[in-house]
Scaffold this motif. Structure first.
Motif, PDB file in Angstrom:
ATOM      1  N   GLU A  26       0.821  -1.208   0.000  1.00 51.55           N
ATOM      2  CA  GLU A  26       0.000   0.000   0.000  1.00 51.55           C
ATOM      3  C   GLU A  26       0.854   1.258   0.000  1.00 51.55           C
ATOM      4  OE1 GLU A  26      -0.205  -2.586   2.048  1.00 51.55           O
ATOM      5  OE2 GLU A  26      -0.618  -2.014   4.133  1.00 51.55           O
ATOM      6  N   VAL A  49     -18.183  -5.286  -2.580  1.00 49.22           N
ATOM      7  CA  VAL A  49     -17.477  -4.016  -2.389  1.00 49.22           C
ATOM      8  C   VAL A  49     -17.737  -3.166  -3.626  1.00 49.22           C
ATOM      9  CG1 VAL A  49     -15.243  -2.901  -2.055  1.00 49.22           C
ATOM     10  CG2 VAL A  49     -15.698  -5.104  -0.972  1.00 49.22           C
ATOM     11  N   ASN A  95     -17.019   2.742  -3.160  1.00 53.33           N
ATOM     12  CA  ASN A  95     -16.390   2.606  -1.838  1.00 53.33           C
ATOM     13  C   ASN A  95     -14.923   2.197  -1.946  1.00 53.33           C
ATOM     14  OD1 ASN A  95     -18.660   3.344  -0.473  1.00 53.33           O
ATOM     15  ND2 ASN A  95     -19.324   1.249  -0.050  1.00 53.33           N
ATOM     16  N   PHE A  96     -14.673   1.325  -2.895  1.00 49.80           N
ATOM     17  CA  PHE A  96     -13.313   0.843  -3.123  1.00 49.80           C
ATOM     18  C   PHE A  96     -12.393   2.002  -3.511  1.00 49.80           C
ATOM     19  CE2 PHE A  96     -10.538  -0.978  -6.602  1.00 49.80           C
ATOM     20  CZ  PHE A  96      -9.631  -1.578  -5.769  1.00 49.80           C
ATOM     21  N   ALA A 106     -11.922   4.593  -0.709  1.00 47.51           N
ATOM     22  CA  ALA A 106     -10.965   4.108   0.300  1.00 47.51           C
ATOM     23  C   ALA A 106      -9.536   4.272  -0.223  1.00 47.51           C
ATOM     24  CB  ALA A 106     -11.253   2.653   0.646  1.00 47.51           C
ATOM     25  N   ALA A 107      -9.344   3.946  -1.504  1.00 43.87           N
ATOM     26  CA  ALA A 107      -7.998   4.012  -2.085  1.00 43.87           C
ATOM     27  C   ALA A 107      -7.510   5.459  -2.192  1.00 43.87           C
ATOM     28  CB  ALA A 107      -8.004   3.343  -3.458  1.00 43.87           C
ATOM     29  N   ALA A 133      -6.930   6.984   1.233  1.00 40.98           N
ATOM     30  CA  ALA A 133      -5.748   6.415   1.897  1.00 40.98           C
ATOM     31  C   ALA A 133      -4.487   7.113   1.382  1.00 40.98           C
ATOM     32  CB  ALA A 133      -5.673   4.914   1.642  1.00 40.98           C
ATOM     33  N   LYS A 134      -4.453   7.341   0.085  1.00 36.85           N
ATOM     34  CA  LYS A 134      -3.296   8.015  -0.497  1.00 36.85           C
ATOM     35  C   LYS A 134      -3.210   9.458   0.005  1.00 36.85           C
ATOM     36  CE  LYS A 134      -0.864   9.040  -4.753  1.00 36.85           C
ATOM     37  NZ  LYS A 134      -0.648   8.685  -6.145  1.00 36.85           N
ATOM     38  N   GLN A 137      -8.960   3.210 -12.757  1.00 36.39           N
ATOM     39  CA  GLN A 137      -8.372   3.311 -11.416  1.00 36.39           C
ATOM     40  C   GLN A 137      -7.037   4.040 -11.467  1.00 36.39           C
ATOM     41  OE1 GLN A 137      -8.428  -0.541  -9.296  1.00 36.39           O
ATOM     42  NE2 GLN A 137     -10.094  -1.117 -10.653  1.00 36.39           N
ATOM     43  N   LEU A 164      -5.946   7.398  -9.357  1.00 41.16           N
ATOM     44  CA  LEU A 164      -4.834   7.399  -8.404  1.00 41.16           C
ATOM     45  C   LEU A 164      -3.636   8.213  -8.893  1.00 41.16           C
ATOM     46  CD1 LEU A 164      -5.138   3.670  -7.300  1.00 41.16           C
ATOM     47  CD2 LEU A 164      -5.616   5.676  -5.894  1.00 41.16           C
TER      48      LEU A 164
END
Lengths: 254, 471
Positions: free
Chosen positions: A73, A93, A97-98, A101-102, A105-106, A158, A162
């Motif tokens: 991570e 999931v 939401n996935f 969360a990602a 978190a970053k 994704q 990110l």
């Protein structure tokens, strides 16, 4: 940006990578080719820290940091992204939401405030367009019931969310028809900046028509045995790998 | 001395006192229940129905009983904050087994609906209560010879399995019961608001509580019930509950049970549902936090074209123990049953599920589906699962299955690659797993709240009930 030195790695005690040396600078695209079992996926899995693979020797530095000391991570937060060869289905999931969360978190890792639900959804809408991903898909469970093409588009989506600085495309072209391949590759190219670099793993020249590599490497039995420009991929498409193996054998005899 | 002996002696000593404190309707069934209890005793682990939960051990300590009906000096209306906000409910409290008569400001049932103390109802409406009280259990425990699987030997019917043995805990509850709850929804009446009943368990000494609930929906009646079990004190509590549900023809009932008790709580709940023609019942129980829990659910489909949805979600960790035992008895044709139970077991917790679907000779065109899926997060968590399908009819559509698995490693790694920490990834997977059961909840505010509570639970922020100020 990325510097791999004398990398040895094994899985279940079997050595797969036998001394890889590879340097990828900012903005460069490197293609990695090779036959099945050569170690291409092992290399990408080692880069993202898959727990099944053990690094027995060598080092990887990423923007000056010891990559091997970081958790998967943390590597992600540092800017490494992998488009999976077989994206995993996660029933129950939701994509929303996935991704939230990602992304959050970053942001936390970078010392930023989490996005509000509104901000997040706005970004999600924008990024979805890059790979022409249907809004219905983003409301579903992660990859669940997605077609092969949708899964790969979802990977690039994704990536868009990110904003990594180093992307690994692990056989992103496998299982894609020509149209889907174009959408995925176009998506990737839109996200590419002068600063971002990539490692593109593929069996075929086809993907490299869309994503133009600066360097092409051939992996054979856990070692990079040949490096060239884009023309090397064309040659492999034409002649296969046997001539490289033969060259290698001659070299070894010398 | 086996554990039942102290209860036998207690009953004999307190028989008069019990009578003096309760209505004749409740009192009338005590002696019969006592005879049954004395005969069968408490089950040991050899008893098939109780093989996953040690009843002898649970009942062996010497618990007190509030035989003199001492009032507990708490006013739940002052201390309890609704755990399900945004849901306009008719809110009631039961403290241990005693119904709190003081109504919550907005709690006024309409249209002849009765929500009251069982003992009081027995006094006020003796005919109505005695028509149903104990009768749903009695019917469940009476073999129906003509439609039972088995064979005639020497002119006598011998059932294949003993389906209808009396239950010792139900018998114990019936012989010691003093109060509980009565809900009555008259013919063609719809309760527009959900009825929420908070069972508060509280005591200063170790206590045995015997709560009795009777729910009657007459023909065409509709209601939604939410029961929340909360413990508010730190002593050992043993609670037995027997709930009888009568679902009349074309009635519709949604019954949700949420357990949020503590590690010192032991719960033995027996739920008997009797369904008549075209009735539709949905049961959904969520074991969010507990000590030891054994839930038995017996659904008897007595009327054609009835539908039963039976769902359960269990989250357990530490040394918690949750055992769900269900029997859906298809007695007549054209009924549908759907059953889904999911467990997430962490640490050293133990889960058990035994789900029996019985499709009798006459129950043609039955459609039945049963699924039990379980997640053992640690190597020390244990799950026992026993899906059972017994079919004696020949024109039915039934399937059943069970799985026990671990968290999906590939999914965990995929999430970590995207920057989600291992703990958070595990949480998302557990949450998703049990979410399937919560998504079956029709009441939207309750569903949202359950999602929230489950997430808190997985984050370890929910060790006690979250709604009250007493804890």
């Amino acid at each position: 940006m990325l510097e791999i030195k004398n990398l040895h790695a094994s899985i279940n005690g079997k050595e797969i990578l036998k001394g890889i040396n590879l340097t990828i600078n900012d903005g460069e695209i490197h293609a990695l080719m090779g036959q099945n079992g050569a170690g291409k996926s092992t290399l990408s899995n080692v880069l993202v820290g898959h727990p099944a693979y053990e690094v027995t020797q060598g080092s990887i530095t990423f923007n000056g940091k010891d990559l091997l000391a970081l958790k998967p991570e943390e590597r992600s937060h540092e800017g490494i992204f992998m488009s999976f060869q077989a994206p995993v289905e996660i029933p129950g999931v939701s994509m929303v939401n996935f991704m939230r969360a990602a992304v959050n978190a970053k942001r936390k890792y970078l010392g930023k405030e989490p996005l509000t639900a509104g901000e997040f959804l706005k970004i999600m809408r924008e990024k979805r367009k890059i790979v022409e991903l249907d809004s219905k898909l983003s409301n579903r469970s992660v990859n669940e019931g997605f077609s092969g093409g949708e899964k790969k588009r979802n990977e690039i989506f994704q990536m868009a969310m990110l904003e990594p600085t180093f992307a690994i495309l692990d056989e992103t072209d496998s299982g894609l028809d020509v149209d889907a391949l174009r959408i995925v590759a176009d998506g990737f190219n839109k996200l590419k900046t002068e600063k971002t670099s990539a490692l593109v793993i593929t069996h075929y020249q086809r993907l490299l028509d869309y994503i133009k590599p600066d360097f092409v490497h051939v992996l054979l039995d856990g070692n990079i045995v040949k490096t060239g420009g884009p023309e090397l991929a064309l040659e492999i498409e034409d002649r296969g790998f046997d001539w490289i193996k033969a060259e290698r054998a001659v070299k070894n005899e010398e | 001395m086996k554990s039942e002996q102290q209860y036998i002696e207690l009953f004999q000593q307190c028989r008069q006192l019990l009578s003096s404190q309760s209505d004749v309707v409740l009192d009338a069934l005590r002696d019969e229940a006592f005879r049954i209890f004395k005969r069968i005793g408490l089950p040991d682990k050899k008893a098939e129905r109780y093989k996953y939960t040690d009843v002898q051990e649970a009942f062996s300590p010497n618990y007190g009983l509030n035989l003199n009906r001492l009032q507990f000096r708490i006013n739940p209306y002052d201390v309890f904050k609704c755990n399900v906000p945004n849901m306009s409910t008719l809110l009631y409290f039961i403290v241990n087994d005693a119904f709190h008569s003081k109504e919550y400001p907005n709690a006024k049932p309409s249209g002849g609906i009765i929500i009251s103390s069982l003992n009081e109802a027995a006094h006020l409406y003796p005919d109505l209560v005695s028509k149903y009280y104990g009768q749903i259990v009695r019917k469940a425990e009476t073999p129906s010879i003509n439609s039972e699987g088995g064979q005639i030997i020497d002119g006598e019917f011998v059932p294949l399995r003993k389906n209808n043995e009396p239950d010792a805990i139900t018998a114990l509850n019936t012989m010691l019961v003093q109060d509980g709850l009565f809900i009555y929804v008259p013919k063609n009446t719809v309760s527009d608001k959900a009825i929420q009943v908070v069972n508060v368990l509280t005591s200063t000494v170790d206590l045995l509580v015997n709560r009795r609930v009777l729910v009657v929906l007459e023909e065409g009646a509709k209601a939604k019930l939410l029961f929340c079990d909360e413990s508010m004190s730190d002593v050992n509590m043993l609670a037995t509950q027997v709930m009888e549900v009568y679902a009349g023809p074309s009635s519709e009932l949604e019954l949700y049970e949420l357990e949020e008790t503590n590690m010192k709580n032991k719960r033995f709940s027996n739920l008997y549902v009797q369904q008549h023609d075209k009735s539709k019942v949905t049961l959904n129980s969520i074991s969010l936090h507990n000590g030891l829990t054994r839930n038995m659910t017996y659904v008897s489909l007595e009327g054609e074209e009835s539908v039963i949805n039976l769902y359960g979600g269990v989250i357990a960790d530490k040394e918690q123990h949750v055992d769900n035992h269900t029997l859906v008895d298809h007695k007549v044709p054209k009924c549908v049953s759907n059953e889904l139970f999911k467990y997430v077991l962490d640490d050293n917790s133990v889960g058990a599920f035994a789900g029996r679907i019985l499709v009798r000779n006459d129950a043609q065109k039955t459609e039945s589906q049963e699924t039990n899926a379980n997640l053992c997060v640690t190597k020390t968590a244990h799950m026992f699962t026993q899906p059972m399908l017994e079919i004696y009819a020949d024109d039915v559509k039934c399937n059943h299955g069970a799985t026990v698995g671990q968290l999906n490693e590939a999914a965990l790694f995929y999430m970590r690659q995207r920057g989600i920490s291992l703990d958070e990834a595990k949480l998302l997977l557990k949450f998703a797993f049990v979410g399937e059961v919560i998504d079956k909840v029709d009441l939207e505010p309750l569903r949202d709240r359950l999602h929230y509570l489950v997430e808190k639970r997985f984050r370890g922020e929910l060790n006690k009930c979250s709604g009250c100020r007493l804890c």
